[in-house]
Write a protein that holds these residues in place. Structure first.
Motif, short mmCIF file in Angstrom:
data_model
loop_
_atom_site.label_atom_id
_atom_site.label_comp_id
_atom_site.label_asym_id
_atom_site.label_seq_id
_atom_site.Cartn_x
_atom_site.Cartn_y
_atom_site.Cartn_z
N GLU A 65 0.02 -30.52 -24.88
CA GLU A 65 -1.38 -30.17 -25.09
C GLU A 65 -1.49 -29.21 -26.26
O GLU A 65 -0.71 -28.25 -26.37
CB GLU A 65 -1.94 -29.54 -23.83
CG GLU A 65 -3.45 -29.51 -23.77
CD GLU A 65 -4.01 -30.82 -23.26
OE1 GLU A 65 -5.20 -31.06 -23.46
OE2 GLU A 65 -3.24 -31.61 -22.69
N SER B 102 -4.05 -28.10 -30.15
CA SER B 102 -5.27 -28.20 -30.96
C SER B 102 -4.93 -28.88 -32.28
O SER B 102 -4.02 -28.45 -33.00
CB SER B 102 -5.85 -26.81 -31.21
OG SER B 102 -6.92 -26.88 -32.14
N HIS C 267 -6.86 -28.82 -34.80
CA HIS C 267 -7.34 -27.95 -35.87
C HIS C 267 -6.25 -27.01 -36.35
O HIS C 267 -6.16 -26.71 -37.55
CB HIS C 267 -8.56 -27.16 -35.40
CG HIS C 267 -9.76 -28.01 -35.17
ND1 HIS C 267 -10.90 -27.57 -34.51
CD2 HIS C 267 -10.03 -29.30 -35.49
CE1 HIS C 267 -11.79 -28.51 -34.45
NE2 HIS C 267 -11.28 -29.60 -35.04
N ASP C 268 -5.36 -26.51 -35.44
CA ASP C 268 -4.28 -25.62 -35.85
C ASP C 268 -3.32 -26.35 -36.80
O ASP C 268 -2.89 -25.78 -37.82
CB ASP C 268 -3.53 -25.11 -34.62
CG ASP C 268 -4.40 -24.21 -33.76
OD1 ASP C 268 -5.43 -23.71 -34.29
OD2 ASP C 268 -4.08 -24.03 -32.57
N GLU D 134 -16.41 -28.25 -33.80
CA GLU D 134 -16.00 -27.19 -32.89
C GLU D 134 -15.94 -27.63 -31.44
O GLU D 134 -15.31 -26.98 -30.61
CB GLU D 134 -16.96 -25.99 -33.03
CG GLU D 134 -16.98 -25.36 -34.41
CD GLU D 134 -15.61 -24.83 -34.82
OE1 GLU D 134 -14.82 -24.45 -33.93
OE2 GLU D 134 -15.32 -24.81 -36.03
N PRO E 231 -12.15 -31.15 -28.06
CA PRO E 231 -11.26 -30.52 -27.06
C PRO E 231 -9.79 -30.64 -27.48
O PRO E 231 -9.44 -31.27 -28.48
CB PRO E 231 -11.55 -31.32 -25.80
CG PRO E 231 -11.99 -32.65 -26.29
CD PRO E 231 -12.69 -32.42 -27.60
N SER E 232 -8.93 -30.04 -26.70
CA SER E 232 -7.49 -30.13 -26.97
C SER E 232 -7.00 -31.54 -26.70
O SER E 232 -7.59 -32.30 -25.92
CB SER E 232 -6.73 -29.12 -26.10
OG SER E 232 -6.98 -29.37 -24.73
N ARG F 67 3.42 -32.56 -32.08
CA ARG F 67 2.99 -31.73 -33.20
C ARG F 67 3.68 -32.12 -34.50
O ARG F 67 3.05 -32.27 -35.54
CB ARG F 67 3.24 -30.26 -32.87
CG ARG F 67 2.68 -29.29 -33.90
CD ARG F 67 3.01 -27.86 -33.50
NE ARG F 67 2.41 -26.92 -34.43
CZ ARG F 67 1.20 -26.42 -34.34
NH1 ARG F 67 0.42 -26.79 -33.33
NH2 ARG F 67 0.72 -25.57 -35.23
N TYR G 60 -15.66 -35.48 -32.69
CA TYR G 60 -15.35 -35.85 -31.31
C TYR G 60 -16.31 -36.96 -30.88
O TYR G 60 -17.53 -36.78 -30.89
CB TYR G 60 -15.48 -34.66 -30.37
CG TYR G 60 -15.26 -35.02 -28.91
CD1 TYR G 60 -14.11 -35.69 -28.50
CD2 TYR G 60 -16.24 -34.73 -27.95
CE1 TYR G 60 -13.93 -36.03 -27.17
CE2 TYR G 60 -16.05 -35.07 -26.62
CZ TYR G 60 -14.88 -35.72 -26.23
OH TYR G 60 -14.70 -36.08 -24.93
#
Length: 760
Positions: free
Chosen positions: A618, A620, A622-623, A647, A650-651, A656, A686
């Motif tokens: 799980e 983000s 965005h990171d 924004e 969701p996650s 990664r 989203y």
């Protein structure tokens, strides 16, 4: 007075509602001849008036003693009218006689009927007779006034005035022609040297005499001049004149002619012009035109026609009076007949409805609901009849609704059964396997294709819990899809995996959808699956064949410069060339570079072939995006990175490192397409309905050509001179392993946009 079931009835009667023939009981039999006679009498009266006014009065000619055909036809119609009146009188007398005998026998309601009829006859008789007497006197006086001597004098004087007006135009034309002829003779205007003076004199003479035209012709019928009024139509002036001129020249006498045109009448007067040298000879002819317009002619002819019609009508004065007296008599008899008949009608409208109500009540008591009482009354009896009809209508409607509901239910059952059979046929015949699960989690459908693919008979799984069946037959792929649909509240889900069935490992493509009714209520799930084993084998064989061909092609590219460099070194070595050291250095450098390129290509292929399974966690998106953007911002100062993140995203569960590798490949493609300079857009969105995270990377480079669009994600396809052609293929493999999708499109106004979606 007729009995109750044979009186005239227009207010109330009983009739069935359904298609059964209406009963003739109570129908007024004597009304049939009454209406029949009235239907014949009324047209006869109308025809009598019409032919009397437009036939006899217009066809009769003054002084003729023989009657016209229309007059004889009017006499026939008058006889028919008299016969009709006699028949109506007999029918009325029949009713009166019946009323008298019913009163003597004291039948129910006969006294009331007799009094009501007598009252109507009495109330209508006195004013009707008085009206007939006054009308007769008025008609007699009016006819005498219409045909008085004063009106005759006025009509005759108007006719004489019209005749005198026409004759006056003729006299004006002759006198004007004489005066102009004398003027021409006196002034010797016929001489050739006086032609201009003649033209001017004739124009002046036309205006002085106020005529429509003045025309001068020579003795040889040559036109010397014409002076015409501008208001006279050309087609009137152009009427032929040669005959008139010729007669005047030949006879040396004055002549007149009247010529008709479509828009008026032209009166012409021709007068000879005597020769100044010899008065027995004629030098020419003066023709004077007088024009009567069409409107004036129509009025003159109308006056004559009206006078002739008036004389014919005056000859028919006595027949007109007789016809008027006859008409008054007919109206008087019709009023008396109507009053008497209306008395019978009103009496019946009061007494008969009660009898009809009793008969209808008896019919309903016996179960016959198809009864209706027709009533036109608006009093209390009419209200009672309407209430009774509403009661029977409600009973009949309730019975009809029950029967209709039963019929509708039967049709619905037939339609449902037909649809069920059709749906079952479709389910049984489709090639894909189909399995449905209801809201309680029990398997309700398992079609023959599902039995064939999984090797499980339908009777072993039908009406059993889905979890129990999946566990018993080791259908882990089905269990996973079912659990994820329940946990994530998804509407659709597509999976691909392996299932062991009939001792073989099958690759199954599974699609799961949520079933809902029209109101949106959840009905369960339907799972559609196919055996993709053979298809995947064929696809893998084709893919590896394509990969082998591309690897062979890519290996040949560096081998050519290696071979050429080795051949060059060998040649320079045997030639003992003085620049051998330089050639040796260049050749070995080429070989080292090409071998390094081969090694990089083999390493990339090894990574592509041995792509590890994603390690899902799980996190983000965005990171990861911010990390990659920061890395490229430091390395490419001339590239502007524009980020627009959703924004509410969701996650997401993802690997990664593998997703970071996808982003690096997309960023590299974008930067290289812009030659290290331009703008790069990075956006996220989203999609809540599909529960998808959407990431887009757009550049403003050269874009994608249409022929390269289909090959973009194939291994070893690249338009870059230094590319291996595996970056986008690896990216697609990673996104596919994440159960997502990746696709490319042209950016607007220029460039390329790559988009990939990951399930949330």
């Amino acid at each position: 007075m007729p009995e109750s079931n044979s009186l005239p009835t227009t207010g109330t009667s009983i009739r069935p509602i359904t298609g059964a023939a209406p009963s003739t009981e109570g129908r007024p039999r004597h009304l049939r001849p009454v209406w029949f006679v009235l239907l014949l009498l009324i047209p006869c009266l109308a025809l009598t008036l019409y032919y009397y006014q437009y036939g006899v009065l217009t066809e009769s000619s003054g002084g003729s003693l023989v009657p016209s055909t229309s007059y004889a036809f009017v006499l026939l119609l008058i006889n028919l009218d008299l016969i009709g009146l006699v028949v109506l009188t007999l029918l009325l007398s029949r009713n009166l006689i019946k009323a008298y005998f019913e009163r003597r026998h004291r039948l129910v309601g006969s006294g009331f009927r007799a009094k009501l009829v007598a009252a109507f006859i009495g109330f209508s008789l006195i004013p009707t007779v008085l009206l007939a007497f006054v009308a007769s006197r008025v008609v007699d006086k009016a006819v005498d006034v219409w045909f008085s001597d004063q009106i005759d004098h006025v009509m005759r004087d108007s006719f004489e005035v019209a005749k005198m007006h026409h004759a006056g135009h003729m006299t004006v034309a002759v006198n004007s022609a004489r005066a102009i002829s004398q003027e021409i003779f006196r002034e010797d205007l016929m001489a050739p040297t006086q032609r201009d003076l003649l033209i001017a004199a004739m124009a002046r003479a036309r205006a002085d005499h106020n005529v429509a035209g003045v025309e001068i012709y020579s003795a040889k019928m040559e036109t010397l001049t014409k002076a015409l009024a501008p208001e006279v139509p050309g087609q009137v002036i152009d009427l032929p004149i040669g005959q008139l001129v010729l007669q005047v020249i030949n006879t040396k006498q004055e002549m007149t002619s009247v010529q008709e045109a479509s828009n008026g009448r032209l009166i012409r007067a021709g007068v000879p012009i005597l020769s100044s040298a010899n008065r027995s000879e004629v030098d020419g002819v003066v023709v004077v035109d007088s024009y009567l317009p069409e409107s004036l002619l129509a009025k003159m002819e109308g006056i004559g026609q009206r006078y002739a019609e008036y004389k014919q009508m005056r000859a028919m004065k006595n027949p007109i009076k007789a016809g008027a007296y006859l008409f008054v008599a007919v109206v008087t008899v019709m009023i008396l007949f109507g009053a008497t008949w209306f008395g019978f009608y009103v009496a019946r409208s009061i007494t008969v409805p009660i009898q009809r109500l009793a008969q209808a009540t008896e019919a309903i008591a016996q179960g016959d609901l198809d009864v209706h009482i027709e009533a036109k009354a608006t009093d209390e009896i009419g209200t009672l009849v309407e209430s009774f009809n509403r009661m029977t209508a409600d009973l009949r409607a309730g019975k009809a609704e029950i029967e209709s509901a039963n019929e509708s239910l039967r049709r619905s059952n037939v339609e449902i059964e037909r649809r069920r059979a059709y749906t079952q046929t479709v389910v049984d015949t489709i090639a894909a396997g189909l399995l449905s699960i209801d809201r309680q989690g029990r398997i309700t459908t398992f079609n023959p294709s599902a039995e064939r693919i999984l090797g499980i008979w339908g009777d072993r799984v039908g009406n059993r819990a889905a979890n129990e069946v999946f566990k018993e037959f080791k259908l882990d792929l089905f269990q996973t899809a079912y659990d994820r649909m329940l946990a994530d509240q998804r509407d659709t889900l597509s999976l691909e995996g392996q299932v062991e069935a009939q001792g073989k490992v099958l690759t199954i493509g599974l699609s799961c959808s949520r079933m809902k009714d029209e109101a949106g209520r959840d009905l369960g799930f339907v799972l559609v699956f196919e055996d993709l084993t053979d298809l995947i084998k064929a696809q893998k064989a084709a893919a590896w064949q394509e990969v082998a061909q591309r690897i062979a092609h890519e290996i040949k590219n560096p081998l050519t410069p290696i071979q050429l460099s080795a051949q060059r070194l060998r040649k320079k070595y045997f030639e003992q060339a003085p620049d051998f050291d330089r050639i040796f250095d260049e050749g070995t450098q080429v070989i080292v570079n090409e071998v390094g390129s081969l090694k990089n290509m083999v390493d990339e292929f090894s990574k592509f072939a041995r792509m590890p399974a994603p390690q899902m966690a799980e996190g983000s998106l965005h990171d990861v995006l911010r990390e990659v953007i920061a890395l490229y911002q430091g390395a490419h100062k001339d590239v502007e990175f524009l980020a627009d993140f959703d924004e509410v995203l969701p996650s997401v569960r993802f690997d990664r490192e593998q997703i970071k590798r996808v982003l690096v490949n997309l960023f590299n493609n974008g930067v290289q397409a812009m030659n290290q300079k331009g703008r790069l857009w990075v956006t996220t969105r989203y999609d809540g309905k599909r529960r998808r995270a959407v990431v887009s990377v757009a550049d403003e480079g050269t874009g994608i050509s249409s022929e390269d669009h289909e090959k973009l994600f194939m291994p070893y396809f690249s338009r870059k001179r230094t590319g291996t052609g595996l970056g986008l293929a690896i990216s697609r493999r990673i996104i596919t392993d994440h159960e997502g999708q990746i696709y490319a499109a042209n950016n607007q106004p220029r460039g390329t946009v790559f988009t990939f979606e990951l399930p949330v």
